[in-house]
Design a protein around this motif. Structure first.
Motif, PDB file in Angstrom:
ATOM      1  N   ASP A  55       0.836  -1.194   0.000  1.00 18.69           N
ATOM      2  CA  ASP A  55       0.000   0.000   0.000  1.00 18.69           C
ATOM      3  C   ASP A  55       0.876   1.250   0.000  1.00 18.69           C
ATOM      4  OD1 ASP A  55      -2.369  -1.352  -0.087  1.00 18.69           O
ATOM      5  OD2 ASP A  55      -2.892  -1.063   2.026  1.00 18.69           O
ATOM      6  N   LEU A  56       0.243   2.380  -0.328  1.00 17.53           N
ATOM      7  CA  LEU A  56       0.989   3.629  -0.419  1.00 17.53           C
ATOM      8  C   LEU A  56       1.591   4.038   0.917  1.00 17.53           C
ATOM      9  CD1 LEU A  56       1.745   6.073  -2.221  1.00 17.53           C
ATOM     10  CD2 LEU A  56      -0.357   7.163  -1.413  1.00 17.53           C
ATOM     11  N   HIS A  57       0.875   3.849   1.998  1.00 18.27           N
ATOM     12  CA  HIS A  57       1.335   4.309   3.316  1.00 18.27           C
ATOM     13  C   HIS A  57       2.249   3.274   3.971  1.00 18.27           C
ATOM     14  CE1 HIS A  57      -2.482   6.896   3.167  1.00 18.27           C
ATOM     15  NE2 HIS A  57      -1.437   7.669   2.959  1.00 18.27           N
ATOM     16  N   THR A  58       3.197   2.778   3.199  1.00 22.00           N
ATOM     17  CA  THR A  58       4.212   1.866   3.730  1.00 22.00           C
ATOM     18  C   THR A  58       5.583   2.461   3.479  1.00 22.00           C
ATOM     19  OG1 THR A  58       4.279   0.644   1.636  1.00 22.00           O
ATOM     20  CG2 THR A  58       2.811  -0.201   3.357  1.00 22.00           C
ATOM     21  N   LEU A  59       6.545   2.043   4.281  1.00 25.10           N
ATOM     22  CA  LEU A  59       7.919   2.518   4.104  1.00 25.10           C
ATOM     23  C   LEU A  59       8.863   1.363   4.422  1.00 25.10           C
ATOM     24  CD1 LEU A  59       9.125   5.370   3.366  1.00 25.10           C
ATOM     25  CD2 LEU A  59       9.821   5.498   5.757  1.00 25.10           C
ATOM     26  N   ILE A  60       9.750   1.059   3.480  1.00 24.41           N
ATOM     27  CA  ILE A  60      10.771   0.034   3.712  1.00 24.41           C
ATOM     28  C   ILE A  60      11.858   0.649   4.571  1.00 24.41           C
ATOM     29  CG2 ILE A  60      12.487  -1.447   2.611  1.00 24.41           C
ATOM     30  CD1 ILE A  60      10.614  -1.534   0.154  1.00 24.41           C
ATOM     31  N   MET A  61      12.071   0.071   5.738  1.00 23.61           N
ATOM     32  CA  MET A  61      12.971   0.667   6.722  1.00 23.61           C
ATOM     33  C   MET A  61      14.403   0.137   6.625  1.00 23.61           C
ATOM     34  SD  MET A  61      11.066   2.825   8.310  1.00 23.61           S
ATOM     35  CE  MET A  61      12.018   3.219   9.775  1.00 23.61           C
ATOM     36  N   ASP A  62      14.574  -1.046   6.074  1.00 27.25           N
ATOM     37  CA  ASP A  62      15.909  -1.638   5.990  1.00 27.25           C
ATOM     38  C   ASP A  62      16.195  -1.991   4.536  1.00 27.25           C
ATOM     39  OD1 ASP A  62      18.293  -2.948   6.243  1.00 27.25           O
ATOM     40  OD2 ASP A  62      17.683  -4.215   7.927  1.00 27.25           O
ATOM     41  N   SER A  71       7.125  -8.884  10.448  1.00 24.30           N
ATOM     42  CA  SER A  71       8.138  -9.295   9.474  1.00 24.30           C
ATOM     43  C   SER A  71       7.994  -8.539   8.155  1.00 24.30           C
ATOM     44  CB  SER A  71       8.068 -10.800   9.234  1.00 24.30           C
ATOM     45  OG  SER A  71       6.781 -11.161   8.757  1.00 24.30           O
ATOM     46  N   ILE A  72       6.769  -8.129   7.785  1.00 26.09           N
ATOM     47  CA  ILE A  72       6.587  -7.369   6.537  1.00 26.09           C
ATOM     48  C   ILE A  72       5.596  -6.215   6.692  1.00 26.09           C
ATOM     49  CG2 ILE A  72       7.112  -9.319   5.019  1.00 26.09           C
ATOM     50  CD1 ILE A  72       4.033  -9.598   4.589  1.00 26.09           C
ATOM     51  N   ASN A  73       5.155  -5.933   7.926  1.00 26.87           N
ATOM     52  CA  ASN A  73       3.992  -5.048   8.043  1.00 26.87           C
ATOM     53  C   ASN A  73       3.869  -4.411   9.422  1.00 26.87           C
ATOM     54  OD1 ASN A  73       1.884  -4.003   6.600  1.00 26.87           O
ATOM     55  ND2 ASN A  73       0.715  -5.885   6.500  1.00 26.87           N
ATOM     56  N   ALA A  74       4.965  -4.008  10.041  1.00 26.95           N
ATOM     57  CA  ALA A  74       4.896  -3.480  11.400  1.00 26.95           C
ATOM     58  C   ALA A  74       4.058  -2.200  11.446  1.00 26.95           C
ATOM     59  CB  ALA A  74       6.305  -3.212  11.923  1.00 26.95           C
ATOM     60  N   PHE A  75       3.296  -2.050  12.512  1.00 25.88           N
ATOM     61  CA  PHE A  75       2.420  -0.887  12.679  1.00 25.88           C
ATOM     62  C   PHE A  75       3.096   0.199  13.512  1.00 25.88           C
ATOM     63  CE2 PHE A  75      -1.972  -3.130  12.248  1.00 25.88           C
ATOM     64  CZ  PHE A  75      -1.820  -3.117  10.870  1.00 25.88           C
ATOM     65  N   PRO A  76       2.714   1.451  13.289  1.00 17.80           N
ATOM     66  CA  PRO A  76       3.122   2.535  14.188  1.00 17.80           C
ATOM     67  C   PRO A  76       2.139   2.621  15.354  1.00 17.80           C
ATOM     68  CG  PRO A  76       1.898   3.458  12.370  1.00 17.80           C
ATOM     69  CD  PRO A  76       1.932   1.967  12.132  1.00 17.80           C
ATOM     70  N   PRO A  77       2.478   3.346  16.411  1.00 14.00           N
ATOM     71  CA  PRO A  77       1.507   3.562  17.488  1.00 14.00           C
ATOM     72  C   PRO A  77       0.253   4.244  16.945  1.00 14.00           C
ATOM     73  CG  PRO A  77       3.696   4.253  18.162  1.00 14.00           C
ATOM     74  CD  PRO A  77       3.783   3.964  16.697  1.00 14.00           C
ATOM     75  N   ASN A 108       3.979  -0.061   8.193  1.00 12.23           N
ATOM     76  CA  ASN A 108       2.737   0.208   7.459  1.00 12.23           C
ATOM     77  C   ASN A 108       1.881   1.145   8.310  1.00 12.23           C
ATOM     78  OD1 ASN A 108       0.376   0.226   6.018  1.00 12.23           O
ATOM     79  ND2 ASN A 108      -0.069  -1.951   6.251  1.00 12.23           N
ATOM     80  N   MET A 109       1.723   2.375   7.847  1.00 13.12           N
ATOM     81  CA  MET A 109       0.951   3.373   8.594  1.00 13.12           C
ATOM     82  C   MET A 109      -0.544   3.215   8.307  1.00 13.12           C
ATOM     83  SD  MET A 109       3.827   6.190   7.742  1.00 13.12           S
ATOM     84  CE  MET A 109       4.647   5.062   6.637  1.00 13.12           C
ATOM     85  N   ALA A 110      -1.019   1.998   8.496  1.00 15.17           N
ATOM     86  CA  ALA A 110      -2.400   1.657   8.142  1.00 15.17           C
ATOM     87  C   ALA A 110      -3.383   2.510   8.930  1.00 15.17           C
ATOM     88  CB  ALA A 110      -2.649   0.172   8.424  1.00 15.17           C
TER      89      ALA A 110
END
Length: 350
Positions: A166-173, A288-294, A318-320
């Motif tokens: 989805d658009l509101h995702t960011l690859i961190m590593d 593993s592929i979809n960690a959420f923010p607070p 993923n800023m779902a």
């Protein structure tokens, strides 16, 4: 009959050069004149066919530097093993005008995926999720994921894995290699039933389920069920059958009013009742592929298995749901800065 003898004249007086002007001079070959004539000839041809040449140059650039469909491509015919499908412009142009911060989020997300795909040699297909009128009469505006997956598989017929983001995702590593991280050993890194984690109460056992088959769908679960913000599908006959069933009008026409999460609810229903779908579905932990923010999964705010952990360097955030009461731009900027700080090497500080 006597033979007539022929003899070449031996001098100007005998007629060998008698037809030439006595003042004529042979000039030596001049390479510069020939070069100038060639340039003039080329210039005239270019001027005559300039529109055709512009079109050919444009097609060559599109063929070489893009993956646009319906255009022959002259670069390597070998499709990448992994293609990332990035959803862009979700709802744009129909529900509301996008503001500067929304455009900024989109640019940041696209640049992030381009950098990652370029580093590892993966394909990247950026797909427009603008709500389309062609879906509206079928009650499936916003159901584009399945349709786009089918289109992209036709575009890359030799690609093995497709990773939807989805658009509101960011690859961190950026250093994570998908094949080493997951795809080369997906059978051992995934679990095949919902027995250990079943947030929406799916039936645990369905007849005709054969979990000895290979995994062709990799999905994670969050506090609300299947999470389709980041998932993988393998190109296979099974996947084609799954997408056809998932896109079947019987699902969305009858249940579009009851299913709040659209494609997610449809896939959960198929998994809940069809053994052949369970047979090739594998689950992996959300982080593993979809960690959420607070702020996401607020009813599970104290559960660490859902939320991004900086010390563990989770792969993707993923800023779902950030568009519902949270600030997508602030979240994106925060995680961009965090990712940049992680990428900095110690020698850059000197």
């Amino acid at each position: 009959m006597s033979r007539q003898r022929f003899q070449l004249p031996l001098s100007k007086e005998e007629g060998l050069y008698s037809d030439l002007d006595p003042s004529f001079e042979f000039k030596p070959y001049n390479g510069e004149n020939s070069y100038n004539n060639t340039i003039r000839w080329l210039s005239s041809k270019i001027h005559k066919y300039k529109k055709l040449l512009i079109l050919l140059v444009f097609l060559l650039l599109v063929s070489t530097f893009t993956s646009a469909p319906l255009v022959p491509h002259f670069h390597s015919n070998k499709d990448p093993r992994v293609v990332i499908i990035l959803a862009a412009n979700e709802g744009g142009g129909v529900q509301k005008w996008k503001g500067p911060q929304e455009w900024s989020v989109e640019r940041s997300s696209i640049a992030n995926k381009k950098k990652y795909a370029s580093k590892h040699g993966y394909g990247l297909a950026i797909k427009d999720l603008t709500l389309k009128r062609r879906y509206s009469h079928e009650w499936r505006e916003g159901w584009q994921k399945v349709d786009i997956l089918k289109q992209t598989m036709r575009q890359y017929p030799n690609t093995e894995w497709f990773w939807w983001l989805d658009l509101h995702t960011l690859i961190m590593d950026m250093d994570v290699d998908l094949e080493e991280y997951l795809l080369n050993s997906v059978g051992s890194k995934s679990y095949r039933t919902v027995t250990s984690f079943n947030p929406i109460g799916i039936e645990n056992h369905v007849p005709y389920t054969d979990t000895s088959q290979p995994v062709d769908l990799i999905v994670a679960q969050d506090c609300g069920g299947f999470n389709l913000g980041s998932f993988f599908v393998r190109q296979s006959e099974w996947t084609e059958a799954l997408l056809d069933a998932w896109w079947d009008p019987a699902l969305y026409e009858q249940m579009h009013m009851a299913w709040e999460h659209k494609e997610q609810d449809a896939l959960e229903t198929l998994y809940d009742h069809q053994g052949w779908i369970r047979s090739r579905t594998g689950f992996i932990p959300l982080r593993s592929i979809n960690a959420f923010p607070p702020g996401a999964c607020s009813d599970q705010a104290d559960n660490p298995k859902f939320f991004y952990c900086e010390s563990d360097r989770d792969f993707v955030v993923n800023m779902a749901g950030c568009e519902y009461g949270r600030d997508c731009w602030n979240e994106m900027e925060y995680y961009k800065k965090l990712a940049k700080r992680h990428e900095e090497r110690w020698w850059k500080f000197w």
